[in-house]
Design a protein around this motif. Structure first.
Motif, PDB file in Angstrom:
ATOM      1  N   TRP A 155      10.490  -0.402  -0.056  1.00 50.41           N
ATOM      2  CA  TRP A 155      10.512   0.481   1.111  1.00 50.41           C
ATOM      3  C   TRP A 155      10.462  -0.287   2.431  1.00 50.41           C
ATOM      4  O   TRP A 155      11.324  -0.085   3.304  1.00 50.41           O
ATOM      5  CB  TRP A 155       9.362   1.482   0.993  1.00 50.41           C
ATOM      6  N   ARG A 164      15.942   5.739   2.135  1.00 51.93           N
ATOM      7  CA  ARG A 164      15.856   6.974   1.360  1.00 51.93           C
ATOM      8  C   ARG A 164      16.805   7.014   0.159  1.00 51.93           C
ATOM      9  O   ARG A 164      16.473   7.577  -0.882  1.00 51.93           O
ATOM     10  CB  ARG A 164      16.153   8.171   2.272  1.00 51.93           C
ATOM     11  N   LEU A 197       7.421   7.695   3.895  1.00 50.76           N
ATOM     12  CA  LEU A 197       7.678   7.789   2.459  1.00 50.76           C
ATOM     13  C   LEU A 197       6.961   8.994   1.865  1.00 50.76           C
ATOM     14  O   LEU A 197       7.518   9.697   1.007  1.00 50.76           O
ATOM     15  CB  LEU A 197       7.239   6.495   1.767  1.00 50.76           C
ATOM     16  N   LEU A 200       9.073  11.990   2.627  1.00 53.70           N
ATOM     17  CA  LEU A 200      10.261  12.050   1.772  1.00 53.70           C
ATOM     18  C   LEU A 200       9.895  12.581   0.389  1.00 53.70           C
ATOM     19  O   LEU A 200      10.602  13.426  -0.170  1.00 53.70           O
ATOM     20  CB  LEU A 200      10.884  10.661   1.659  1.00 53.70           C
ATOM     21  N   PRO A 211      20.515  13.412   1.047  1.00 55.61           N
ATOM     22  CA  PRO A 211      20.202  13.134   2.454  1.00 55.61           C
ATOM     23  C   PRO A 211      20.572  14.285   3.375  1.00 55.61           C
ATOM     24  O   PRO A 211      19.884  14.546   4.368  1.00 55.61           O
ATOM     25  CB  PRO A 211      21.041  11.879   2.748  1.00 55.61           C
TER      26      PRO A 211
END
Length: 320
Positions: A155, A164, A197, A200, A211
């Motif tokens: 990440w 992502r 994160l 997400l 996305p």
């Protein structure tokens, strides 16, 4: 090159170790092969056939000028079971990302392994790490860290624009789940940009699967007037099962977010039209927004969505 050494190199797919060579020929034969340029040292005690190295600037490590498969074999010969591919290299082996040119190979090792980084190979020492299940699995014949760990580790190494995609792909391919990712993330309390994160993973857990869906959630289909859309709702009509991107149950409206590539295909368009007609038979109105409009006209898309939902509410209430 000495005939015996040549055969040994061929059997090793172009990779040999000093230990292996000296078991069959004298040390000076290996030294001469290196001196004549037939073999090149790429890691301590590991050599490859010179013709396998691609041309490149002198500052590029020899390991990075090899085919990735050969480079990984050379690394495994060097580590001798004391390391597993991790971070960005693990993402490659999991099929989630292609490496950039000149990118080093990443390895995770037990803290006391004694291995140190080399040109073209970056070593990450970890406390409590063991090169065995469940922390390590085999992918493409190589030891590699679990996909959840590889994604969390990678990440902060990726740009915000790249981060992502590997996670979304992993969840869609059922290599992992948002829940398992969140469990791994809990152990990484100091991860840079950890909050992004976490967000997400929340969106993925709520059903976002691309996305574009995440963009819509963050910029368009939230806020005053918007219902609490259900994501990836499973609907069966006759023998066909479909998943709806964003479903407003009260209004019986399905918002579909058409991507920039697949939905430009005429065959895909025909499939979409048949699907929309099938949903109409059970009273669900499908509204499609193209990638271009979502990105370039978010305010207009939002206004249109609110108007459509408002127009459907009296009919939905009457039917109820």
């Amino acid at each position: 090159m000495n005939g015996v050494l040549r055969e040994l190199v061929a059997r090793g797919g172009g990779v040999v170790t000093r230990t292996g060579v000296q078991q069959v020929v004298p040390r000076w034969i290996l030294q001469r092969a290196c001196g004549t340029g037939d073999l090149v040292r790429v890691l301590p005690g590991v050599f490859v056939a010179a013709h396998l190295l691609a041309r490149g600037p002198q500052q590029v490590p020899a390991l990075n000028r090899l085919d990735p498969f050969v480079a990984r074999r050379a690394v495994c010969a060097w580590t001798r079971g004391r390391a597993a591919f991790s971070h960005l290299t693990a993402l490659e082996l999991w099929g989630l990302r292609r490496p950039a040119d000149g990118e080093p190979l990443h390895l995770s090792v037990p803290f006391d392994s004694g291995l140190r980084g080399q040109p073209g190979a970056r070593v990450h020492r970890r406390r409590g790490f063991t090169v065995e299940p469940p922390q390590v699995v085999v992918r493409q014949g190589h030891p590699v860290t679990r996909v959840e760990q590889a994604l969390v580790d990678s990440w902060p190494m990726l740009s915000p624009a790249e981060r992502r995609e590997p996670i979304i792909r992993a969840v869609n391919a059922r290599l992992t789940t948002p829940k398992r990712m969140a469990s791994t993330l809990r152990a990484a309390s100091t991860l840079p940009d950890r909050a992004a994160l976490c967000m997400l993973l929340t969106l993925l857990a709520e059903g976002c699967r691309s996305p574009l869906e995440i963009w819509g959630h963050e910029h368009v289909f939230v806020g005053p007037g918007m219902p609490a859309f259900e994501r990836q709702v499973r609907i069966t009509v006759g023998r066909r099962t479909m998943y709806l991107d964003l479903f407003a149950e009260r209004e019986q409206v399905n918002i579909e977010l058409d991507g920039a590539t697949t939905h430009g295909d005429p065959r895909q368009r025909e499939i979409d039209l048949r699907r929309d007609a099938l949903l109409a038979t059970i009273g669900i109105q499908v509204v499609r927004f193209a990638h271009r409009r979502l990105i370039n006209e978010p305010d207009t898309v939002r206004r249109e969505t609110l108007a459509i939902l408002a127009a459907r509410r009296p009919a939905a209430a009457h039917q109820g």
